[in-house]
Write a protein that holds these residues in place. Structure first.
Motif, PDB file in Angstrom:
ATOM      1  N   VAL A 120      -0.455   9.131   0.384  1.00  0.00           N
ATOM      2  CA  VAL A 120      -0.517   7.844  -0.420  1.00  0.00           C
ATOM      3  C   VAL A 120      -1.584   8.067  -1.130  1.00  0.00           C
ATOM      4  O   VAL A 120      -2.941   7.127  -0.234  1.00  0.00           O
ATOM      5  CB  VAL A 120       0.417   7.001  -0.023  1.00  0.00           C
ATOM      6  CG1 VAL A 120       0.539   5.644  -1.813  1.00  0.00           C
ATOM      7  CG2 VAL A 120       1.556   6.532   0.777  1.00  0.00           C
ATOM      8  N   PRO A 121      -1.713   8.167  -2.093  1.00  0.00           N
ATOM      9  CA  PRO A 121      -3.524   8.302  -2.977  1.00  0.00           C
ATOM     10  C   PRO A 121      -3.708   6.777  -3.146  1.00  0.00           C
ATOM     11  O   PRO A 121      -2.803   5.670  -3.755  1.00  0.00           O
ATOM     12  CB  PRO A 121      -2.977   8.810  -4.163  1.00  0.00           C
ATOM     13  CG  PRO A 121      -1.713  10.515  -4.313  1.00  0.00           C
ATOM     14  CD  PRO A 121      -0.427   9.462  -3.009  1.00  0.00           C
ATOM     15  N   HIS A 122      -5.013   6.159  -2.936  1.00  0.00           N
ATOM     16  CA  HIS A 122      -4.702   4.892  -3.631  1.00  0.00           C
ATOM     17  C   HIS A 122      -6.245   4.653  -3.853  1.00  0.00           C
ATOM     18  O   HIS A 122      -7.224   5.692  -3.676  1.00  0.00           O
ATOM     19  CB  HIS A 122      -5.440   4.047  -2.192  1.00  0.00           C
ATOM     20  CG  HIS A 122      -4.125   4.317  -1.217  1.00  0.00           C
ATOM     21  ND1 HIS A 122      -3.693   4.680  -0.354  1.00  0.00           N
ATOM     22  CD2 HIS A 122      -2.915   3.050  -1.479  1.00  0.00           C
ATOM     23  CE1 HIS A 122      -2.198   3.995   0.125  1.00  0.00           C
ATOM     24  NE2 HIS A 122      -1.910   2.768  -0.849  1.00  0.00           N
ATOM     25  N   ALA A 123      -7.138   3.599  -5.236  1.00  0.00           N
ATOM     26  CA  ALA A 123      -8.429   3.445  -5.746  1.00  0.00           C
ATOM     27  C   ALA A 123      -8.568   3.436  -4.138  1.00  0.00           C
ATOM     28  O   ALA A 123     -10.022   3.449  -4.422  1.00  0.00           O
ATOM     29  CB  ALA A 123      -7.682   2.860  -6.502  1.00  0.00           C
ATOM     30  N   LEU A 124      -8.848   2.576  -3.501  1.00  0.00           N
ATOM     31  CA  LEU A 124      -9.161   1.623  -2.579  1.00  0.00           C
ATOM     32  C   LEU A 124      -9.243   2.146  -1.017  1.00  0.00           C
ATOM     33  O   LEU A 124      -8.005   2.546  -0.791  1.00  0.00           O
ATOM     34  CB  LEU A 124      -8.937   0.001  -2.813  1.00  0.00           C
ATOM     35  CG  LEU A 124      -8.910  -0.707  -4.172  1.00  0.00           C
ATOM     36  CD1 LEU A 124      -8.821  -1.825  -3.916  1.00  0.00           C
ATOM     37  CD2 LEU A 124     -10.413  -0.407  -4.406  1.00  0.00           C
ATOM     38  N   ASP A 125     -10.137   1.549   0.207  1.00  0.00           N
ATOM     39  CA  ASP A 125     -10.173   2.477   1.130  1.00  0.00           C
ATOM     40  C   ASP A 125      -9.232   0.892   1.873  1.00  0.00           C
ATOM     41  O   ASP A 125      -9.807  -0.238   1.245  1.00  0.00           O
ATOM     42  CB  ASP A 125     -11.358   1.596   1.877  1.00  0.00           C
ATOM     43  CG  ASP A 125     -12.301   3.712   1.919  1.00  0.00           C
ATOM     44  OD1 ASP A 125     -11.653   4.847   1.229  1.00  0.00           O
ATOM     45  OD2 ASP A 125     -13.743   3.274   2.037  1.00  0.00           O
ATOM     46  N   ILE A 126      -8.872   1.515   2.557  1.00  0.00           N
ATOM     47  CA  ILE A 126      -7.365   0.426   3.568  1.00  0.00           C
ATOM     48  C   ILE A 126      -7.725   1.129   4.793  1.00  0.00           C
ATOM     49  O   ILE A 126      -7.741   1.588   5.713  1.00  0.00           O
ATOM     50  CB  ILE A 126      -5.929   0.987   3.235  1.00  0.00           C
ATOM     51  CG1 ILE A 126      -5.736   0.884   1.546  1.00  0.00           C
ATOM     52  CG2 ILE A 126      -5.413   0.175   4.334  1.00  0.00           C
ATOM     53  CD1 ILE A 126      -4.658   1.772   1.842  1.00  0.00           C
TER      54      ILE A 126
ATOM     55  N   ALA B 172       1.081  -0.609   0.399  1.00  0.00           N
ATOM     56  CA  ALA B 172       0.298   0.163   0.338  1.00  0.00           C
ATOM     57  C   ALA B 172       0.848   1.438   0.060  1.00  0.00           C
ATOM     58  O   ALA B 172       0.976   2.681  -0.357  1.00  0.00           O
ATOM     59  CB  ALA B 172      -0.990   0.046   1.548  1.00  0.00           C
ATOM     60  N   THR B 173       2.001   1.033   0.876  1.00  0.00           N
ATOM     61  CA  THR B 173       2.971   2.151   0.648  1.00  0.00           C
ATOM     62  C   THR B 173       3.093   3.151  -1.209  1.00  0.00           C
ATOM     63  O   THR B 173       3.999   3.692  -1.075  1.00  0.00           O
ATOM     64  CB  THR B 173       4.655   2.171   1.682  1.00  0.00           C
ATOM     65  OG1 THR B 173       5.399   1.135   0.809  1.00  0.00           O
ATOM     66  CG2 THR B 173       3.775   1.954   2.329  1.00  0.00           C
ATOM     67  N   TRP B 174       3.365   1.994  -1.931  1.00  0.00           N
ATOM     68  CA  TRP B 174       3.860   1.929  -3.396  1.00  0.00           C
ATOM     69  C   TRP B 174       2.634   1.643  -4.819  1.00  0.00           C
ATOM     70  O   TRP B 174       2.748   2.639  -5.674  1.00  0.00           O
ATOM     71  CB  TRP B 174       5.200   1.541  -3.631  1.00  0.00           C
ATOM     72  CG  TRP B 174       4.697   0.152  -4.021  1.00  0.00           C
ATOM     73  CD1 TRP B 174       4.410  -1.030  -4.968  1.00  0.00           C
ATOM     74  CD2 TRP B 174       5.663  -1.172  -2.730  1.00  0.00           C
ATOM     75  NE1 TRP B 174       4.582  -2.178  -4.740  1.00  0.00           N
ATOM     76  CE2 TRP B 174       5.435  -2.096  -3.328  1.00  0.00           C
ATOM     77  CE3 TRP B 174       5.848  -0.989  -1.844  1.00  0.00           C
ATOM     78  CZ2 TRP B 174       5.618  -3.579  -2.624  1.00  0.00           C
ATOM     79  CZ3 TRP B 174       6.624  -2.311  -1.005  1.00  0.00           C
ATOM     80  CH2 TRP B 174       6.044  -3.002  -1.266  1.00  0.00           C
ATOM     81  N   ASP B 175       1.934   1.130  -4.397  1.00  0.00           N
ATOM     82  CA  ASP B 175       0.916   0.538  -5.212  1.00  0.00           C
ATOM     83  C   ASP B 175      -0.719   1.172  -5.133  1.00  0.00           C
ATOM     84  O   ASP B 175      -1.333   1.128  -4.042  1.00  0.00           O
ATOM     85  CB  ASP B 175       0.842  -1.100  -5.157  1.00  0.00           C
ATOM     86  CG  ASP B 175      -0.308  -1.800  -6.127  1.00  0.00           C
ATOM     87  OD1 ASP B 175      -1.085  -0.915  -6.966  1.00  0.00           O
ATOM     88  OD2 ASP B 175      -0.614  -3.148  -5.968  1.00  0.00           O
ATOM     89  N   ALA B 176      -0.753   2.138  -5.144  1.00  0.00           N
ATOM     90  CA  ALA B 176      -1.986   3.033  -4.902  1.00  0.00           C
ATOM     91  C   ALA B 176      -3.163   2.313  -5.498  1.00  0.00           C
ATOM     92  O   ALA B 176      -4.392   2.287  -4.926  1.00  0.00           O
ATOM     93  CB  ALA B 176      -1.985   4.404  -6.371  1.00  0.00           C
ATOM     94  N   LEU B 177      -2.976   1.095  -6.829  1.00  0.00           N
ATOM     95  CA  LEU B 177      -4.498  -0.227  -7.192  1.00  0.00           C
ATOM     96  C   LEU B 177      -4.251  -0.587  -5.749  1.00  0.00           C
ATOM     97  O   LEU B 177      -5.729  -1.135  -6.148  1.00  0.00           O
ATOM     98  CB  LEU B 177      -3.859   0.022  -8.298  1.00  0.00           C
ATOM     99  CG  LEU B 177      -3.833   0.790  -9.170  1.00  0.00           C
ATOM    100  CD1 LEU B 177      -4.014   0.651 -11.041  1.00  0.00           C
ATOM    101  CD2 LEU B 177      -4.912   2.266  -9.033  1.00  0.00           C
TER     102      LEU B 177
ATOM    103  N   PRO C  71     -10.117   7.987  -5.118  1.00  0.00           N
ATOM    104  CA  PRO C  71     -10.977   7.756  -3.745  1.00  0.00           C
ATOM    105  C   PRO C  71     -10.692   7.192  -2.572  1.00  0.00           C
ATOM    106  O   PRO C  71     -11.612   7.611  -1.450  1.00  0.00           O
ATOM    107  CB  PRO C  71     -12.352   7.761  -3.870  1.00  0.00           C
ATOM    108  CG  PRO C  71     -11.965   6.568  -5.528  1.00  0.00           C
ATOM    109  CD  PRO C  71     -10.388   6.543  -5.821  1.00  0.00           C
ATOM    110  N   GLY C  72     -10.145   6.503  -3.233  1.00  0.00           N
ATOM    111  CA  GLY C  72      -9.350   5.367  -1.464  1.00  0.00           C
ATOM    112  C   GLY C  72      -8.448   6.252  -0.036  1.00  0.00           C
ATOM    113  O   GLY C  72      -8.118   7.462  -0.496  1.00  0.00           O
TER     114      GLY C  72
END
Length: 558
Positions: free
Chosen positions: A140-146, A67-72, A551-552
């Motif tokens: 970090v921008p993400h597409a999913l919620d974590i 999650a620190t390098w893969d936004a998707l 939007p994550g």
């Protein structure tokens, strides 16, 4: 005018109720109307003929590093998953003191098969405490919620120092107090719970047991106290009951859950090395739940198996000196002298290819492959020696062929045990393990298997109702980890929504990709049939391709 309208879909709303046809309106990141015909939207998605569901929640992943390098958050994003929960199995990267960073890198390589060179190259380490880790993920921008669990191994070593790495070291009273305080701080910062593990398979880089392997009741009670003080959370406890007394060990966990009021969840599986244990554990969980104890099982939608190829250490030739000398060039390995040397050494060592449960990779996506499709059947039909047959299959062509060996929850293609787990009212499908087991296991597609195999393609036995399957992967999963703002399609709920072409829905076979930092490789797995995936009201994926929307966010329990 609504921000987004999903028009005319077949809605499985996450409650388990029968599907209905209608529209869904979204304003901002919330659903504002479901059913009937709603007004116009600034953007409209045609859902005619599509199954519309809440976004899937995967409660068991290991995206702590990725999650620190893969936004998707690939591959989960390709299987309808809009929320992942990381930090499982008691391992992770926070809290961690600077002098222990490399030790945890080696632990994650050993336990979760995430290559150490990848982690050393990619982790920024701009955190020390768990709240700082959540903040770092949030940057970090993400597409999913974590969402994240606090991992026990990291907590124990942070509090106890080098002594904490010894699983048999007993925390002092002041150390238990420090654990309680740090768990409370993590919970107040947004951790959705705490995870620990005491399985024999989870080992440190030097082969030792994990720091949390010998967890004592008072240590788990101290952790539970911290979560209670923070307002709640889930306790994930994984164990293969190495002391051989499942009932006594489970009774201790049951007591912690009953006294604290915290929901405890435990992975449940049937391993060929410990026959009957998974069934006994599920029975104990169901009895405890019937008695009012908040406890549930995490279960799979299919067998868990290993994927291997020419570069893997999981086939019987990997340990042979002649194979190692030859390297992984298939042309060299096909040479007659090399082939003879490797096979001779393997036969002398008594290597067993076990081809009766080895399948070509295409069968990994089918759910429950049957022995008639195994390499053993192919070898028998060809009148070939099984060991030589596997060797030739591995080195054929360009050497990129992959093979699948199901093991856990696999009974020769018989799916009734997995059905038993899925049907339990006190079990939730999970164990996708996204972000981990990079070169060995590809279970991120489990949500897709849940719908396709059990809701459409099962070759024998009753199909399970699709609305009920949707509920298991959405509302039930979200509720388990306390994320009650998602998992249902209803006004006021978070607008995480899948639009699925159910007739076309299928998981691809896993493939090996070289796309990790520092040139690391991992298994990836795509799918067909996910027409659109909406996260927080924004269309994040269309036909499996990222739209550019991010939007994550890090979901913090409040």
């Amino acid at each position: 005018m609504h921000d987004l309208v999903i028009r005319g879909g077949t809605v499985a709303d996450g409650t388990g109720n029968a599907v209905r046809t209608g529209d869904i309106a979204v304003d901002g990141d919330r659903i504002t109307a479901v059913g009937g015909r709603v007004g116009a939207g600034r953007r409209e998605l045609d859902a005619d003929g599509l199954l519309v569901t809440p976004g899937f929640v995967d409660i068991h992943t290991h995206y702590d590093a990725q999650a620190t390098w893969d936004a998707l958050l690939t591959s989960s994003c390709w299987h309808g998953v809009t929320t992942v929960v990381t930090g499982n199995c008691g391992v992770g990267f926070a809290p961690v003191r600077p002098d222990r960073r490399d030790w945890f890198v080696e632990v994650m390589e050993s336990v979760e098969d995430i290559p150490a060179p990848v982690l050393r190259a990619a982790l920024a380490w701009d955190w020390e405490t768990f709240p700082e880790f959540l903040d770092a993920l949030d940057r970090v921008p993400h597409a999913l919620d974590i969402a994240a669990l606090l991992p026990h191994a990291a907590l124990r070593v942070y509090v106890m120092g080098a002594r904490g790495a010894d699983p048999h070291a007993v925390p002092r009273a002041d150390e238990l107090g420090a654990m309680t305080q740090l768990v409370r701080e993590a919970g107040e910062a947004g951790a959705v719970g705490f995870a620990t593990s005491r399985t024999e398979h989870h080992r440190t880089g030097d082969g030792g047991l994990l720091p949390c392997h010998a967890i004592r009741t008072d240590e788990l009670a101290a952790v539970a106290a911290g979560l209670v003080q923070a307002g709640g959370g889930v306790l994930e406890v994984g164990s293969d009951f190495p002391d051989g007394d499942l009932e006594t060990e489970f009774a201790g966990y049951r007591r912690i859950a009953a006294e604290s009021g915290l929901h405890m969840t435990m992975p449940v599986a049937e391993s060929p090395s410990r026959p009957g244990e998974g069934r006994r554990l599920l029975d104990l969980i169901e009895q405890a739940a019937a008695d009012g104890v908040p406890v549930s099982a995490q279960v799979t939608s299919r067998p868990i198996g290993a994927v291997f190829g020419i570069d893997s250490r999981l086939h019987p030739f990997a340990a042979m000196a002649a194979w190692r000398r030859a390297g992984s060039d298939p042309a060299v390995l096909r040479r007659g002298d090399v082939r003879a040397a490797v096979l001779g050494e393997a036969r002398a060592a008594g290597a067993d290819p076990r081809l009766g449960s080895v399948f070509r990779i295409a069968h990994a996506a089918s759910g429950f492959p049957v022995p008639a499709d195994a390499l053993g059947a192919e070898a028998a039909a060809a009148g070939a020696d099984p060991l030589a047959f596997l060797y030739d299959a591995l080195v054929a062509g360009d050497g990129t062929a992959l093979f699948y060996r199901p093991a856990v929850n696999y009974d020769g293609g018989d799916d009734r045990w997995v059905e038993r787990m899925l049907r339990s009212p006190h079990a939730v499908p999970g164990l996708g393990d996204g972000g981990a087991h990079c070169s060995m296991i590809s279970d991120m597609s489990s949500p897709t298997t849940l719908l396709t195999y059990w809701g459409r393609d099962r070759p024998s036995g009753a199909l399970l109702p699709v609305p009920w399957l949707v509920k298991r992967q959405t509302a039930d999963a979200a509720d388990l980890v306390g994320l009650r703002d998602r998992g249902r399609l209803a006004p006021g709920m978070k607008a995480d929504i899948n639009l699925i072409d159910f007739t076309r829905l299928r998981a691809h076979a896993p493939e090996m990709a070289v796309d990790l930092p520092a040139g690391g490789q991992r298994l990836v797995q795509r799918a067909d049939g996910y027409r659109h995936m909406v996260v927080s009201g924004e269309v994040a994926f269309t036909d499996g391709e990222h739209t550019g929307a991010m939007p994550g966010r890090v979901v913090r329990r409040t």
